[in-house]
Design an enzyme around this catalytic site. Structure first.
Site, PDB file in Angstrom:
ATOM      1  CD  GLU A 101      -2.958  -1.186   2.227  1.00  7.11           C
ATOM      2  OE1 GLU A 101      -4.013  -1.799   2.022  1.00  7.11           O
ATOM      3  OE2 GLU A 101      -2.726  -0.606   3.298  1.00  7.11           O
ATOM      4  CB  CYS A 114       2.901   7.440   3.318  1.00  3.12           C
ATOM      5  SG  CYS A 114       3.422   6.309   4.587  1.00  3.12           S
ATOM      6  CB  CYS A 121       6.983  -5.204   9.114  1.00  2.00           C
ATOM      7  SG  CYS A 121       8.312  -4.334   9.972  1.00  2.00           S
ATOM      8  CB  CYS A 125       6.183  -2.414  16.504  1.00  2.00           C
ATOM      9  SG  CYS A 125       7.873  -2.036  15.997  1.00  2.00           S
ATOM     10  CB  CYS A 128       2.778  -1.652  13.978  1.00  2.00           C
ATOM     11  SG  CYS A 128       2.852  -1.390  12.196  1.00  2.00           S
ATOM     12  CB  CYS A 344       0.761   6.015  11.540  1.00  2.00           C
ATOM     13  SG  CYS A 344       1.117   7.657  11.045  1.00  2.00           S
TER      14      CYS A 344
HETATM   15  N1  SAH Z   1       9.312   0.643  10.351  1.00  2.00           N
HETATM   16  C1  SAH Z   1       9.519   2.057  10.269  1.00  2.00           C
HETATM   17  C2  SAH Z   1       8.581   2.690   9.294  1.00  2.00           C
HETATM   18  C3  SAH Z   1       7.141   2.728   9.740  1.00  2.00           C
HETATM   19  S1  SAH Z   1       6.720   4.389   9.878  1.00  2.00           S
HETATM   20  C4  SAH Z   1       9.449   2.659  11.648  1.00  2.00           C
HETATM   21  O1  SAH Z   1       9.183   1.926  12.586  1.00  2.00           O
HETATM   22  O2  SAH Z   1       9.754   3.827  11.812  1.00  2.00           O
HETATM   23  C5  SAH Z   1       5.198   4.372  10.604  1.00  2.00           C
HETATM   24  C6  SAH Z   1       5.145   5.080  11.954  1.00  2.00           C
HETATM   25  O3  SAH Z   1       3.844   4.819  12.502  1.00  2.00           O
HETATM   26  C7  SAH Z   1       6.141   4.517  12.944  1.00  2.00           C
HETATM   27  O4  SAH Z   1       6.555   5.514  13.843  1.00  2.00           O
HETATM   28  C8  SAH Z   1       5.302   3.504  13.659  1.00  2.00           C
HETATM   29  O5  SAH Z   1       5.849   3.152  14.893  1.00  2.00           O
HETATM   30  C9  SAH Z   1       3.983   4.228  13.776  1.00  2.00           C
HETATM   31  N2  SAH Z   1       2.844   3.338  13.991  1.00  2.00           N
HETATM   32  C10 SAH Z   1       2.761   2.013  13.786  1.00  2.00           C
HETATM   33  N3  SAH Z   1       1.553   1.550  14.146  1.00  2.00           N
HETATM   34  C11 SAH Z   1       0.848   2.596  14.598  1.00  2.00           C
HETATM   35  C12 SAH Z   1      -0.473   2.770  15.064  1.00  2.00           C
HETATM   36  N4  SAH Z   1      -1.315   1.740  15.141  1.00  2.00           N
HETATM   37  N5  SAH Z   1      -0.879   3.992  15.415  1.00  2.00           N
HETATM   38  C13 SAH Z   1      -0.036   5.056  15.287  1.00  2.00           C
HETATM   39  N6  SAH Z   1       1.222   4.959  14.844  1.00  2.00           N
HETATM   40  C14 SAH Z   1       1.666   3.756  14.498  1.00  2.00           C
END
Ligand code: SAH
Length: 365
Positions: A101, A114, A121, A125, A128, A344
């Site tokens: 996406e 984006c 991945c 985390c 996410c 995000c």
């Molecule tokens: N893997 C990279 C790129 C992802 S960027 C990273 O971790 O930085 C996407 C951003 O959104 C990251 O800061 C991630 O931690 C955050 N993110 C992931 N899941 C989320 C959620 N459910 N709500 C808000 N932010 C989230």
């Protein structure tokens, strides 16, 4: 005897896989001058010509070689969704049958794309949804820059992509070479020509790759911090067990040295009762004072079966005020594209959710 048609020889090289340096090396290996690289980039990205025979400043034999061995292919848009706030989300089909996406976020005076770096991945985390999919594979350079090409084509001349964030699916620093080549293309004067301030890579903190990046590619850096103690970060962002906070902050300081006045953006997801106490805020102040930084608070975006809730508006506001008062420039990320799961942490490559049929959902082609 019936004649059997010659099997079609598969073409070997997708030219979107090369940045300018890579293309120059490709041509030199084939006895051509390195400047062929800029000629080719102009044809592909500026003239949008894909037929090598039309590339009139290349020699005939070179055109024949390219026609026989090379191709230009982007992933294909299979679904387009447009949210009520103007955010676009595309599901793109890759050659292996998987989908990734890409999201376009229009704002006053700018348009941010984006971009995804991996299918799925590996980092797990806990907050996410991409993590839930597990890891499938790295995207190629062509599939990464291809997201920019198809998005801009689809948006048309009126909506320009002015900023790119490597914040889609995947951990970009775990797909280092392909992501760096794609970012070089985003910044190349003969392709998209974006400035380094308008190309941002976000990492969960793959420390050795952060040092490498500092050496080879000058783009803006965002770091997904999310916790200020190793104990909590080990849980939320498990790669912290391998590269704890002390090492992460050291790598950030190293990156900040690239240029004067450079700041690193720290991302901090606001999870109710988990990392949003005033003690956490004070911990953040202490940590972020050690590196030139900006802070971006991200309201948690829920997804099915997620066990977290977003902090209250009041808590987020108090958090922000405390940090701003301490001299750390702090913003709250606007949640965009919520009604199409484009925010995000909501990108999963899952595109056929029947409960969302009421939205403007369009299949392209
Ligand atoms: N893997 C990279 C790129 C992802 S960027 C990273 O971790 O930085 C996407 C951003 O959104 C990251 O800061 C991630 O931690 C955050 N993110 C992931 N899941 C989320 C959620 N459910 N709500 C808000 N932010 C989230």
């Amino acid at each position: 005897m019936k004649s059997v048609p010659e099997p079609v020889k598969p073409k070997l090289f997708n030219l979107l896989d090369f940045d300018r340096k890579g293309l120059a090396a490709f041509f030199v290996e084939r006895g051509e001058k390195p400047f062929r690289a800029t000629q080719l980039l102009k044809w592909i990205y500026q003239e949008e010509v894909e037929d090598f025979d039309l590339m009139s400043n290349l020699s005939k034999p070179l055109r024949a070689y390219l026609t026989e061995n090379c191709y230009i292919a982007t992933p294909e848009i299979v679904i387009e969704q447009i949210a009520s706030d103007g955010v676009h989300k595309w599901a793109l089909q890759t050659h292996c049958g998987n989908r990734v996406e890409t999201v376009f976020i229009p704002e006053e005076g700018r348009g941010t794309l984006c971009v995804s770096s991996q299918i799925g991945c590996a980092l797990a985390c806990t907050f996410c949804s991409t993590a839930r999919q597990g890891f499938n594979r790295n995207l190629t350079t062509a599939e990464i820059i291809g997201q920019v090409i198809v998005a801009q084509k689809r948006l048309g001349a009126e909506k320009r992509i002015t900023n790119i964030v490597m914040m889609g699916m995947g951990e970009p620093l775990l797909n280092f070479d392909n992501v760096v080549a794609a970012m070089n293309l985003m910044m190349d004067d003969f392709t998209f020509g974006l400035s380094k301030r308008r190309v941002t890579i976000s990492t969960s903190g793959v420390v050795p790759a952060m040092y490498r990046l500092t050496q080879v590619c000058d783009v803006s850096l965002a770091v997904s911090l999310h916790a200020v103690t190793d104990e909590l970060r080990d849980e939320l962002v498990p790669i912290n067990k391998k590269y704890p906070l002390k090492e992460l902050m050291e790598a950030c300081r190293d990156n900040a040295k690239i240029a004067p006045r450079r700041t690193i953006t720290f991302e901090y997801v606001m999870l109710d009762g988990v990392n949003d106490s005033m003690q956490d805020a004070r911990g953040l102040i202490k940590l972020l004072k050690t590196v030139p930084s900006k802070l971006n608070l991200i309201p948690f975006n829920p997804f099915p079966n997620s066990s977290y809730r977003c902090s209250s508006k009041e808590t987020i506001h108090r958090f922000k005020t405390l940090l701003n008062d301490a001299g750390i420039v702090t913003t709250v990320r606007k949640t965009r594209g919520e009604d199409i799961d484009a925010a995000c942490g909501q990108l999963v490559g899952q595109v056929e959710d029947k409960s969302r049929r009421h939205l403007k959902l369009k299949t392209v082609n």
